[in-house]
Each structure stands twice: as C-alpha cells, then as structure tokens.
Write a protein that holds these residues in place. Sequence first.
Motif, PDB file in Angstrom:
ATOM      1  N   ALA A  96       0.764  -1.334   0.060  1.00 34.57           N
ATOM      2  CA  ALA A  96       0.013   0.052   0.031  1.00 34.57           C
ATOM      3  C   ALA A  96       0.880   1.419  -0.035  1.00 34.57           C
ATOM      4  O   ALA A  96       0.414   2.386  -0.552  1.00 34.57           O
ATOM      5  CB  ALA A  96      -0.782   0.030   1.149  1.00 34.57           C
ATOM      6  N   VAL A  97       2.070   1.152   0.566  1.00 37.24           N
ATOM      7  CA  VAL A  97       3.021   2.386   0.905  1.00 37.24           C
ATOM      8  C   VAL A  97       3.858   2.681  -0.413  1.00 37.24           C
ATOM      9  O   VAL A  97       4.005   3.783  -1.150  1.00 37.24           O
ATOM     10  CB  VAL A  97       3.726   2.145   2.039  1.00 37.24           C
ATOM     11  N   GLU A  98       4.521   1.677  -1.068  1.00 37.06           N
ATOM     12  CA  GLU A  98       5.617   1.697  -1.997  1.00 37.06           C
ATOM     13  C   GLU A  98       4.909   2.471  -3.176  1.00 37.06           C
ATOM     14  O   GLU A  98       5.796   3.110  -3.883  1.00 37.06           O
ATOM     15  CB  GLU A  98       5.964   0.162  -2.526  1.00 37.06           C
ATOM     16  N   PRO A  99       3.566   2.375  -3.939  1.00 31.96           N
ATOM     17  CA  PRO A  99       3.305   3.120  -4.799  1.00 31.96           C
ATOM     18  C   PRO A  99       3.454   4.711  -4.749  1.00 31.96           C
ATOM     19  O   PRO A  99       3.323   5.466  -5.508  1.00 31.96           O
ATOM     20  CB  PRO A  99       2.148   2.747  -5.098  1.00 31.96           C
ATOM     21  N   HIS A 100       3.426   5.194  -3.326  1.00 33.54           N
ATOM     22  CA  HIS A 100       3.389   6.563  -2.976  1.00 33.54           C
ATOM     23  C   HIS A 100       4.973   6.980  -2.868  1.00 33.54           C
ATOM     24  O   HIS A 100       4.953   8.248  -2.138  1.00 33.54           O
ATOM     25  CB  HIS A 100       2.389   6.791  -1.778  1.00 33.54           C
ATOM     26  N   LEU A 101       5.901   6.203  -3.251  1.00 32.04           N
ATOM     27  CA  LEU A 101       7.244   6.554  -2.831  1.00 32.04           C
ATOM     28  C   LEU A 101       7.850   7.464  -4.325  1.00 32.04           C
ATOM     29  O   LEU A 101       7.504   6.657  -5.508  1.00 32.04           O
ATOM     30  CB  LEU A 101       8.103   5.698  -2.531  1.00 32.04           C
ATOM     31  N   VAL A 102       8.378   8.485  -4.183  1.00 33.87           N
ATOM     32  CA  VAL A 102       8.849   9.209  -5.520  1.00 33.87           C
ATOM     33  C   VAL A 102      10.421   9.587  -5.316  1.00 33.87           C
ATOM     34  O   VAL A 102      10.874   9.996  -4.216  1.00 33.87           O
ATOM     35  CB  VAL A 102       8.171  10.615  -5.587  1.00 33.87           C
ATOM     36  N   PRO A 103      11.167   8.983  -6.476  1.00 34.97           N
ATOM     37  CA  PRO A 103      12.774   9.405  -6.182  1.00 34.97           C
ATOM     38  C   PRO A 103      12.810  11.008  -6.112  1.00 34.97           C
ATOM     39  O   PRO A 103      12.379  11.625  -6.762  1.00 34.97           O
ATOM     40  CB  PRO A 103      13.091   8.855  -7.537  1.00 34.97           C
ATOM     41  N   VAL A 104      13.853  11.178  -5.327  1.00 36.01           N
ATOM     42  CA  VAL A 104      14.043  12.670  -5.071  1.00 36.01           C
ATOM     43  C   VAL A 104      14.418  13.188  -6.287  1.00 36.01           C
ATOM     44  O   VAL A 104      14.161  14.371  -6.590  1.00 36.01           O
ATOM     45  CB  VAL A 104      15.182  12.677  -3.923  1.00 36.01           C
ATOM     46  N   GLU A 105      15.175  12.838  -7.252  1.00 43.77           N
ATOM     47  CA  GLU A 105      15.826  13.208  -8.464  1.00 43.77           C
ATOM     48  C   GLU A 105      14.681  13.723  -9.333  1.00 43.77           C
ATOM     49  O   GLU A 105      14.826  14.418 -10.221  1.00 43.77           O
ATOM     50  CB  GLU A 105      16.648  12.386  -9.123  1.00 43.77           C
ATOM     51  N   ASP A 106      13.405  12.981  -9.085  1.00 42.93           N
ATOM     52  CA  ASP A 106      12.370  13.220 -10.146  1.00 42.93           C
ATOM     53  C   ASP A 106      11.300  14.496  -9.516  1.00 42.93           C
ATOM     54  O   ASP A 106      10.479  14.715  -9.936  1.00 42.93           O
ATOM     55  CB  ASP A 106      11.365  11.865 -10.226  1.00 42.93           C
ATOM     56  N   ALA A 107      11.621  14.787  -8.305  1.00 41.44           N
ATOM     57  CA  ALA A 107      11.090  15.897  -7.898  1.00 41.44           C
ATOM     58  C   ALA A 107      11.416  17.345  -7.798  1.00 41.44           C
ATOM     59  O   ALA A 107      12.616  17.313  -7.584  1.00 41.44           O
ATOM     60  CB  ALA A 107      10.907  15.420  -6.077  1.00 41.44           C
ATOM     61  N   THR A 108      10.516  18.331  -7.714  1.00 41.93           N
ATOM     62  CA  THR A 108      10.940  19.687  -7.740  1.00 41.93           C
ATOM     63  C   THR A 108      10.458  20.095  -6.457  1.00 41.93           C
ATOM     64  O   THR A 108       9.215  19.892  -6.163  1.00 41.93           O
ATOM     65  CB  THR A 108      10.277  20.440  -8.878  1.00 41.93           C
ATOM     66  N   MET A 109      11.318  20.817  -5.755  1.00 46.47           N
ATOM     67  CA  MET A 109      11.007  21.261  -4.111  1.00 46.47           C
ATOM     68  C   MET A 109      10.571  22.458  -4.241  1.00 46.47           C
ATOM     69  O   MET A 109      11.091  23.395  -5.142  1.00 46.47           O
ATOM     70  CB  MET A 109      12.268  21.140  -3.423  1.00 46.47           C
ATOM     71  N   HIS A 110       9.567  22.812  -3.554  1.00 50.80           N
ATOM     72  CA  HIS A 110       9.039  24.312  -3.286  1.00 50.80           C
ATOM     73  C   HIS A 110       9.403  24.763  -1.676  1.00 50.80           C
ATOM     74  O   HIS A 110       9.671  23.972  -0.925  1.00 50.80           O
ATOM     75  CB  HIS A 110       7.617  23.966  -3.523  1.00 50.80           C
ATOM     76  N   LEU A 111       9.101  25.976  -1.471  1.00 56.72           N
ATOM     77  CA  LEU A 111       8.993  26.495   0.016  1.00 56.72           C
ATOM     78  C   LEU A 111       8.095  25.933   0.586  1.00 56.72           C
ATOM     79  O   LEU A 111       6.688  25.684   0.302  1.00 56.72           O
ATOM     80  CB  LEU A 111       8.568  28.141  -0.479  1.00 56.72           C
ATOM     81  N   PRO A 112       8.390  25.073   1.689  1.00 58.57           N
ATOM     82  CA  PRO A 112       7.719  24.263   2.042  1.00 58.57           C
ATOM     83  C   PRO A 112       6.462  24.629   3.189  1.00 58.57           C
ATOM     84  O   PRO A 112       5.376  23.904   3.434  1.00 58.57           O
ATOM     85  CB  PRO A 112       8.674  23.484   3.345  1.00 58.57           C
ATOM     86  N   PHE A 113       6.668  25.760   3.434  1.00 61.75           N
ATOM     87  CA  PHE A 113       5.474  26.495   4.387  1.00 61.75           C
ATOM     88  C   PHE A 113       5.242  27.945   4.083  1.00 61.75           C
ATOM     89  O   PHE A 113       6.237  28.589   3.537  1.00 61.75           O
ATOM     90  CB  PHE A 113       5.850  26.434   5.873  1.00 61.75           C
TER      91      PHE A 113
END
Length: 408
Positions: A96-113
């Motif tokens: 149930a959990v594994e499909p919701h994991l994203v490689p860091v290299e595929d993500a664009t980070m934003h201002l977190p708050f």
Amino acid sequence: MPTAWLELPEDTPFGLNNLPYGVYTTPQDPETACVGVRVGDHILDTAACAQALGDPNADILDHPTLNPFLAAGRPTWQAVRRSVTTWLTDTALRPAVEPHLVPVEDATMHLPFEVADYVDFYSSEHHATNVGKMFRPDAEALTPNWKHMPIGYHGRAGTVVVSGTPVIRPAGQRMDGDDPSPVFGPSRRLDIEAEVGFVVGTPTRTGERVPLPALADHVFGVCLLNDWSARDIQAWEYRPLGPFLGKSFATSVSPWIVPLDALATARVSPPPRDPALLPYLDDSKEEPWGLDIRLTVGLNGYTVSEPPFSGMYYTAAQQLAHMTVNGASLRTGDLFASGTVSGPEREQRGCFLELTWAGREPVALPDGNQRTFLEDGDEVAISAWAPGPDGGRIGFGEVTGRVLPATL
C-alpha cells in the motif's frame, strides 16, 4: 528503531531517525504540490499514503503547504511521525505504501511553508565580536546589551525563498570611500550569512509568553537558512534603526524541515554565560537546547568554511522566550533564525565579511581565484548534519543560491 523495508543507501543522513518534511511536485503533475517526507533517496507522499491506509490525519496532510499540519500541534506531529515510521517498517504495509514513493531526483522542491513573520537574531558571540572589532576598533567589541538578551530584528517574510532560487544582486544607496554624499547602484559587497532557522507551528494569543521549557510545543522543526546581505547598503542605512534594504531582498531556506524530535541526540549545553541572565532567559536549570549542528559553506563547489552551531551563545528556546516576553503573538509559519553561525577560528566564520575581514584579506579558492565578496554567477551552498542515534547522522540537505546581475 526497526528496519525499513525500503532499501536505504548506506550511512544515509535521511534514515528513519530523521524523516524531514518538504513540499514537492513531479513532472507528471506539476500543478499539484504535495507534502512529503524524505527517506533515503525517496520522498513519501504523506497524504496519499495516509488516505490509502485510512489514517485519521490524512486531511491535514492533503495541502500544498505544511501550514495546516504545523498548526495541528505537537501531539499530531508526533502521531504522524509514528505513523510514517510504521508505514516504512511494517512489511505487511509495503504494497500500500510503495506506490507513493517518489525518487528525490524526479521531484521539484518548493517553499515548504507559507512564512507568516520572519525574525533574524544575532546570537554568535564570535560573529558579534568580530563585527564589533571591525567597525568599532576603538570601543568594546560587544554592545552593552549583547550578553543580556538575544539581539534581533524583524525581517521581511515575503522575500523568503526556497533553495535553488536565483538571487538578483540588490541595488541601493551606498557611501563609497570618502565621497561626501551617497550614490545609487548595485551592491559591491554582496555577502551571505550561514544560519539555522526554526519554524513555528503552534500559535499563541497576544499577551501570552512562551517560557523556555515550551520550545518543543511551539516549534516544529529546523531548516538551513542563508540571509543574503548587501554590506555596503547595510553600512550606510543601519544607523540608527538597523537592517533594512541591505537584508530584505532575499533570504533562502532549505526545502527540508527536520523535526525537533529528530534532534534529541544532538542537544548539547550552550557555552557558559557571564553575566547571569534574567530569570526568563536563565536556562541553567533547564534541559539544554544547544544543538550540535555542523555546517559547511561552499562557494562554486569549494568549501570555504565549517561553522559549528554548538557554540551559539543563545539557544532557540531563549530566542523564542525573548520574542514573546513582551506579549507578541506567534503565528503558524513564523520563522526565526539564529543569526550568522561562526566559530573561534577563521575557517569557522559564517560570512565573507568575517572570512575576508571586511574585504581586506581575500579568500583564496583552489581554482586560483579569490573572493572578498560575491561576484555575479557565484553559487553558494550551505549544508549541515547533526549527530543521530547509534553514531548515525541527521541530514539537513542544503540551501543554495546563485547570484544574478542587478537589474537597473
């Protein structure tokens, strides 16, 4: 700590003892920002995972910023941390959990708050002493109030940006040499300040004070921070009211917020204080809130400084107590920063003002170049880690920024 079923890199600073929070998007859905927890080289989509597993906190995680989660308070922060740990260690939950994991290299980070207010302190005795020696050579290095309270100023929340955002060289008034009047133009003394930031979750009412033991009830976590500074603009404008345009153009923060609960093994006693502090700041009988965080400042890929946070004269608990002792309220998303982190040695100074002694002693780089202050195209990267359980490390990632030419 149980073992993660997810294969983690050896000696990762983003193991189960850390679990920092951030906000990201993916190329598949660039318009939907998600709250994620980093584990190893992956990011867990917390809302999607919570929804899949029927977790009661799914709704407060399903937002494009951390603010609703921050506002929920410490019991919720701890409950979600326990849940995330279970999701990543219980092999029965893996499908149930594994499909919701994203490689860091595929993500664009934003201002977190969403930043509500921003306060910057001046809490390194080494930094304050060096600055005093440079600018007041014939007087005491520290001002009379410095050892009685954390000195700070109210900054500009609207120019807090996430790591990786370019920084445009600011323009303003400056006084050049012996000129009889100021000139206007791009800053010639652009600098950085390597700092540690603290993110407020639980708010307070006007008139309510936050005592020293209550830090963890109000502050969710810790990030890295670079408070960019135009030293020539600052030098002309700061008397008598302090920093303004020389500081307000950009403050960069790292994309990962490390929970205070991840830093239990990094807590250390602060340096001895003399004279004794007033009762609301006296932490001599409290559990210490000094933090053993080791920073590294890099310029264009080369390490130029390694400031130690453990030597800061004032702790985050004292800064928060002082911020609220007059009855000023806290809001979810408030950010307060330590001030420049500097140690006693030259290679531990957290800004170029100190590293070059106001430009008189250039820093030599391994490529044969040297710097007094930042040039257009320079990229600064500040990273850090803290001791974790069992000899491991708690990573903070890094906060970066590249200098772009002034726009005039």
